[in-house]
Design an enzyme around this catalytic site. Structure first.
Site, PDB file in Angstrom:
ATOM      1  N   GLU A 282     -12.024 -38.100  46.835  1.00 51.29           N
ATOM      2  CA  GLU A 282     -13.374 -38.592  46.785  1.00 51.29           C
ATOM      3  C   GLU A 282     -14.349 -38.011  47.927  1.00 51.29           C
ATOM      4  OE1 GLU A 282     -14.269 -40.785  44.543  1.00 51.29           O
ATOM      5  OE2 GLU A 282     -12.159 -41.243  43.910  1.00 51.29           O
ATOM      6  N   GLU A 361     -13.757 -33.134  38.705  1.00 54.96           N
ATOM      7  CA  GLU A 361     -12.510 -33.626  39.187  1.00 54.96           C
ATOM      8  C   GLU A 361     -11.419 -32.706  39.414  1.00 54.96           C
ATOM      9  OE1 GLU A 361     -11.972 -36.935  39.915  1.00 54.96           O
ATOM     10  OE2 GLU A 361     -13.884 -37.343  38.547  1.00 54.96           O
TER      11      GLU A 361
END
Ligand SMILES: [Zn+2]
Length: 419
Positions: A282, A361
């Site tokens: 994150e 990602e």
């Protein structure tokens, strides 16, 4: 095809037809693919995921995809009924007889259509939580909590949304040909306001937040934050288990007021090292400026769409083509038709947004591998895939079109190469 309204109506119907057909075809492919791979765990995961968990993931995926088919058909039916079926035209003519100023008639029209669409969507939302999530053991919500959540959501939406809606409609009517530019500024300011209010005022209405307790996880996380040069105002644990057993971690707020929130369901399942790896992923989204880039794209996209609406408002064929003939411009009608018809056209851009997201990602995974541990992230991903019953064998085309995250096998292969 002589007049522009007929031409526009034909383009709208053709695009809607293509988009519905594409959605149904992708859903069908996805279900076929998942069913065909249901019996055997992919070799790469055989040591880590049981056959039972793999079959559950397949059944869960098929059940959710079936629901998405119902959703697609319902949405298309409602859209046609409201536009070419005369729904918006009927609302507009009824509301125009109310003893209200034109601005308030426009506000009432937009709210009426929003409320109707919301009511029509409710049964499927109920079914998702109390039939599908329940059947697979994910739901922790009672019907009472569901109703209370709904009421709170509507209230917050009204408190924040109605002033914004009124301002935008007022700008459309009064601010001259550049109204869309001012409306965009108001929209951006509104987004910032919601972002600022969310962590301390909105989220606590739905969940309890407690500071992350001292111990192994906290120490690791704090060291990671120092190592990555990331300042956060606090580390919190949220009682996500109140509603669902799905786990997650996220950032909220912005600037110095940033908070990091862990779902209790995530902490209860992962080792300290795995929590650290998930958080590092994150953090990667922040450090690699993904959040900034997305925000910039979102702002630019909103500006372009509002400029488009600025042009359409004055075009009679736009109204007539979507089932509301009559003199233009009518601001409430324009706004409603635009919001209804827009997703039909933007849907075709979904694969580009998905591709962009999957690229991020992979980058965030690589960041986590550099700053935490690739094996720990792999272990965490496998647990999360298993716990959330995410399929390991999506249809490649369905995944390329919709998925914001790369398929499990691709992510793990890259992480293994990095470790
Ligand atoms: Zn991510």
């Amino acid at each position: 095809m002589s007049d522009p309204a007929t031409l526009f109506r034909a383009i709208f119907l053709a695009t809607l037809g293509c988009s519905v057909a594409l959605q149904l075809w992708l859903a069908w492919r996805h279900m076929q693919h998942v069913r065909a791979h249901r019996a055997v765990v992919p070799a790469h995961f055989a040591a880590r995921i049981s056959t039972e968990a793999h079959r559950k993931a397949a059944d869960y995926t098929v059940a959710r995809t079936q629901l998405s088919v119902a959703d697609t058909l319902l949405d298309a039916g409602v859209l046609l009924a409201l536009t070419l079926g005369g729904g918006v035209a009927l609302f507009a003519s009824r509301i125009s007889t109310l003893p209200l100023a034109p601005l308030w008639q426009d506000v009432v029209l937009v709210i009426a259509v929003a409320v109707l669409s919301g009511l029509i969507a409710l049964p499927l939302s109920w079914y998702r939580t109390f039939v599908i999530e329940q059947r697979f053991g994910f739901n922790r919500m009672t019907f009472g909590l569901w109703v209370i959540d709904l009421a709170k959501g509507v209230l917050i939406g009204a408190l924040l949304g109605i002033p914004l809606l009124t301002l935008v409609l007022w700008l459309m009517a009064r601010a001259g040909p550049l109204w869309w530019l001012y409306a965009w500024l108001a929209w951006v300011a509104f987004q910032v306001l919601v972002l600022a209010l969310y962590p301390t005022l909105i989220a606590p209405l739905f969940n309890k937040f407690e500071p992350l307790a001292d111990g192994g996880v906290r120490e690791r996380v704090e060291r990671l934050l120092v190592r990555c040069g990331f300042a956060a105002k606090g580390l919190f644990v949220m009682d996500g288990s109140k509603r669902s057993s799905h786990g997650n971690a996220y950032f909220t707020g912005f600037g110095a007021a940033r908070r990091i929130v862990f779902f209790d369901t995530l902490l209860s399942r992962l080792q300290a090292e795995e929590v650290e790896a998930v958080l590092a992923h994150e953090l990667g989204h922040f450090k690699l400026r993904h959040v900034l880039k997305r925000t910039a794209w979102f702002a630019a996209g909103s500006l372009a769409l509002l400029a488009l609406l600025g042009w359409l408002v004055g075009e009679p064929w736009f109204y007539a083509g979507l089932g509301v003939p009559g003199p233009a411009p009518r601001y409430g009608v324009a706004l409603v038709l635009f919001m209804l018809a827009l997703p039909v056209f933007t849907f075709l851009a979904a694969p580009l947004a998905s591709l962009y997201s999957r690229k991020h990602e992979f980058e965030a995974d690589a960041y986590a591998a550099r700053n935490a541990s690739a094996p720990a992230l792999i272990a965490a991903l496998v647990k999360l895939y298993e716990d959330n019953a995410n399929t390991l064998t999506p249809d490649p085309l369905h995944s390329a079109f919709y998925d914001s995250h790369p398929p499990a096998a691709a992510r793990i292969a890259r992480l293994e190469a990095a470790s």
